[in-house]
Design a protein around this motif. Structure first.
Motif, mmCIF file in Angstrom:
data_model
loop_
_atom_site.group_PDB
_atom_site.id
_atom_site.type_symbol
_atom_site.label_atom_id
_atom_site.label_comp_id
_atom_site.label_asym_id
_atom_site.label_seq_id
_atom_site.Cartn_x
_atom_site.Cartn_y
_atom_site.Cartn_z
ATOM 1 N N GLU A 16 26.985 -11.758 -1.851
ATOM 2 C CA GLU A 16 28.405 -11.938 -1.283
ATOM 3 C C GLU A 16 28.719 -10.943 -0.311
ATOM 4 N N TYR A 17 28.035 -9.442 -0.535
ATOM 5 C CA TYR A 17 28.673 -8.496 0.167
ATOM 6 C C TYR A 17 27.347 -7.733 1.033
ATOM 7 N N TYR A 18 26.172 -8.129 1.040
ATOM 8 C CA TYR A 18 25.136 -7.183 1.761
ATOM 9 C C TYR A 18 25.467 -7.306 3.035
ATOM 10 N N ASP A 19 25.794 -8.546 3.820
ATOM 11 C CA ASP A 19 26.139 -8.558 5.167
ATOM 12 C C ASP A 19 27.294 -7.806 5.682
ATOM 13 N N ARG A 20 28.461 -8.076 4.707
ATOM 14 C CA ARG A 20 29.554 -7.276 5.020
ATOM 15 C C ARG A 20 29.345 -5.924 5.275
ATOM 16 N N PHE A 21 28.678 -5.466 4.109
ATOM 17 C CA PHE A 21 28.361 -3.811 4.106
ATOM 18 C C PHE A 21 27.693 -3.495 5.104
ATOM 19 N N ARG A 23 27.606 -4.997 8.206
ATOM 20 C CA ARG A 23 28.724 -4.608 9.381
ATOM 21 C C ARG A 23 29.355 -3.482 9.176
ATOM 22 N N PHE A 24 29.818 -3.215 8.154
ATOM 23 C CA PHE A 24 30.917 -1.938 7.771
ATOM 24 C C PHE A 24 30.071 -0.682 8.380
ATOM 25 N N GLU A 36 21.460 -0.735 7.611
ATOM 26 C CA GLU A 36 20.585 -1.629 6.629
ATOM 27 C C GLU A 36 19.935 -0.721 5.441
ATOM 28 N N HIS A 60 31.612 -3.610 -6.222
ATOM 29 C CA HIS A 60 31.403 -3.707 -4.557
ATOM 30 C C HIS A 60 32.190 -2.321 -4.122
ATOM 31 N N LEU A 64 30.345 0.311 -1.930
ATOM 32 C CA LEU A 64 30.962 0.798 -0.474
ATOM 33 C C LEU A 64 31.288 2.329 -0.450
#
Length: 188
Positions: A16-21, A23-24, A36, A60, A64
């Motif tokens: 759920e969060y890998y790609d979002r993180f 991008r962040f 990455e 999460h 983060l």
């Protein structure tokens, strides 16, 4: 939470969060591989420490926070490096400017004027005989320190000492003629 459900929970969190993180982090560090790496390290840290976290810790938010801190450290390191590069460039620019100004102020007629020659001769005449002889052999006859040492039966260190002594005295005598000093003594 049992082992299977813990792994499943982690996988869900990761998916759920890998790609979002990424991008962040990428938005701040501007390098995808670095982003990455930070995200992978944050997930690894979470997995390794999940048993020690307080029950109300939001996974999460915890991950983060790790990513945020890694990005801050990375950017602060870049900032320090850029400051150092800026200072080095400013110093190099100052040196270049000084060389240009010194060269522009250089008056060849004055450098070889009788006044300067008299100051040099007077200073050399006040030096001890060995020091004067070493200077003359090196600067006027172009002999190397090694050749002078052999000719005078002295060590190379002794020749260096005498040259340093002569140059120091000449620098003092010619202190008002900075461009001349650079011409005569800068390239030893």
């Amino acid at each position: 939470m049992n082992s299977f459900s813990s792994v499943q929970h982690f996988n869900n969190l990761f998916n759920e969060y890998y790609d979002r993180f990424i991008r962040f982090a990428w938005g701040y560090v501007k390098e995808k591989q670095v982003a990455e790496d930070f995200v992978s390290e944050a997930f690894t840290t979470y997995w390794e420490n999940k048993e020690d976290l307080l029950p109300d810790t939001k996974p999460h938010a915890y991950i983060l926070s790790i990513i945020k801190n890694k990005c801050i450290n990375y950017l602060q390191h870049l900032q320090v490096r850029q400051r150092a590069e800026k200072e080095i460039n400013a110093h190099a620019e100052w040196l270049l400017s000084t060389r240009i100004n010194t060269l522009q102020a250089c008056d060849p007629d004055f450098i070889f004027s009788d006044e300067i020659q008299k100051i040099v001769e007077s200073t050399l005449n006040k030096l001890p005989q060995k020091t004067r002889q070493v200077f003359i052999l090196n600067r006027y006859q172009g002999l190397s320190y090694k050749d002078i040492a052999n000719q005078m039966d002295l060590s190379t260190k002794a020749i260096e000492f005498h040259m340093s002594k002569a140059l120091a005295q000449l620098r003092f005598s010619l202190k008002d003629f900075i461009h001349l000093l650079l011409f005569l003594f800068y390239f030893q």
